[in-house]
Design a protein around this motif. Structure first.
Motif, PDB file in Angstrom:
ATOM      1  N   GLU A 336       0.742  -1.219   0.114  1.00  0.00           N
ATOM      2  CA  GLU A 336       0.139   0.077   0.047  1.00  0.00           C
ATOM      3  C   GLU A 336       0.895   1.096  -0.026  1.00  0.00           C
ATOM      4  N   TRP A 345      -6.944  -4.776   5.509  1.00  0.00           N
ATOM      5  CA  TRP A 345      -6.306  -5.870   4.945  1.00  0.00           C
ATOM      6  C   TRP A 345      -6.653  -6.660   5.662  1.00  0.00           C
ATOM      7  N   LYS A 353       4.116  -8.277   3.267  1.00  0.00           N
ATOM      8  CA  LYS A 353       3.406  -7.272   3.395  1.00  0.00           C
ATOM      9  C   LYS A 353       3.925  -5.817   3.904  1.00  0.00           C
ATOM     10  N   ILE A 355       2.198  -2.494   4.203  1.00  0.00           N
ATOM     11  CA  ILE A 355       1.155  -1.812   4.415  1.00  0.00           C
ATOM     12  C   ILE A 355       0.962  -0.947   5.575  1.00  0.00           C
TER      13      ILE A 355
END
Length: 356
Positions: A336, A345, A353, A355
């Motif tokens: 992100e 999420w 990840k 994010i």
């Protein structure tokens, strides 16, 4: 869901589209062939056309029927770089195969500014500019449409033309299109059973300025290879309602994508969408890219390999907001950047990840 979708379209499409085989019953005119001669014959035996021009045989038949009547084409042939037009209230049912050529800016078959047109069955080959072209339609019904193309775009609803209302599609299968399999603009009320795209140059299903849509299945293999398109793409304010809101109004049951370019792509102030399930693997570009979209939910599914799952934004539009992704992601990454607003999420699997 597949059974529900089938029931839905059995209820909404004309009987000739699903409950009967192609050409059954008593059509008002049949187009048949003997060698290179094509004949359009009324149900009472009177001939409307006889000659060597396949397109003219079909067009003469369509021009000779009235509102609510049906032409069945059992003959196969080529219309070249020309166009068949369908006016309001008429059904064209093609049980043979229509081979088409390239006519710049035009469709091989067109219906514009019409009501209650139906194409329950069609098989098309060739390299059209557009295979089917529509605008300004109301209550258009497309049944089982098969396009085995060597280029061109399959089904197109024009961008700079009148709005369409209540479009129904049952089963659309497109192979070999150089551009999109199905591209919509300006539809209020769209229902699609399935779009199956194979070896298509750009999108499988591309929705633009389309609202109140329900789609069963979008299934793509080798779609959008080497470019930024996707098996399923929403763009250009798709899902934005007339009041400017993005209340959920675009529902997709399932998206399947293998190889090609992107799997799912939402861009340019689109949204109001809910995807029930995804199955994405080995996409050559982003498996999922959501860029400047609002109120988008992916409720379940798997992503395996391919390009990353990404939330991104361009500066000319408002950033992502109200996005929810519940996925199992393996052998991939989730990112992100920049941070959106109200992003949820729910990611399982071994994905890396990054994010907010």
């Amino acid at each position: 869901m597949k059974k529900v979708t089938t029931f839905l379209f059995a209820a909404l499409l004309p009987a000739t589209a699903l409950s009967q085989s192609c050409g059954s019953g008593n059509p008002d005119i049949r187009v048949t062939s003997s060698g290179n001669n094509f004949v359009a014959t009324r149900s009472n035996g009177a001939q409307v056309y006889s000659g060597s021009d396949y397109r003219q045989a079909i067009q003469s038949a369509l021009d000779s029927i009235s509102y609510g009547q049906r032409v069945v084409v059992t003959a196969s042939g080529s219309i070249g770089a020309s166009t068949i037009t369908i006016s309001s209230g008429k059904t064209l049912e093609v049980c043979g195969t229509i081979n088409v050529g390239y006519r710049a800016g035009r469709g091989a078959i067109e219906s514009t500014n019409t009501n209650d047109v139906s194409i329950p069955y069609l098989t098309m080959t060739g390299n059209p500019y557009f295979g089917l072209r529509f605008s300004g339609t109301r209550n258009l019904k497309l049944g089982k449409i098969t396009m085995n193309l060597s280029g061109g775009l399959g089904i197109r609803f024009d961008r700079d033309a009148a709005q369409n209302y209540n479009v129904l599609m049952d089963e659309i299968r497109v192979t070999g299109a150089g551009s999109h399999a199905v591209e919509t603009w300006n539809i209020d009320g769209l229902q699609v059973g399935s779009v199956i795209a194979r070896n298509v140059g750009e999108c499988g299903l591309l929705l633009q300025k389309t609202t109140n849509a329900r789609v069963g299945l979008v299934d793509g293999e080798n779609v959008a290879t080497g470019n930024g398109y996707a098996t399923f793409r929403m763009a250009n304010e798709n899902g934005k309602l007339s009041n400017g809101q993005y209340t959920t109004n675009v529902y997709v049951d399932r998206v399947v994508s293998r190889g090609g370019g992107r799997g799912i792509f939402c861009v340019s102030q689109s949204g109001g969408a809910e995807i029930n399930n995804v199955d994405l693997a080995n996409n050559g570009n982003n498996a999922i890219l959501i860029e400047n979209c609002y109120n988008v939910k992916i409720k379940s599914g798997t992503v395996n390999g391919g390009g990353e799952v990404r939330l991104a934004a361009r500066s000319e539009f408002a950033n992502n907001r109200d996005i929810s992704l519940t996925l199992t992601v393996n052998n991939n990454s989730v990112r992100e950047q920049p941070c959106g607003t109200n992003i949820q999420w729910n990611i399982s699997g071994n994905a890396k990840k990054t994010i907010c």
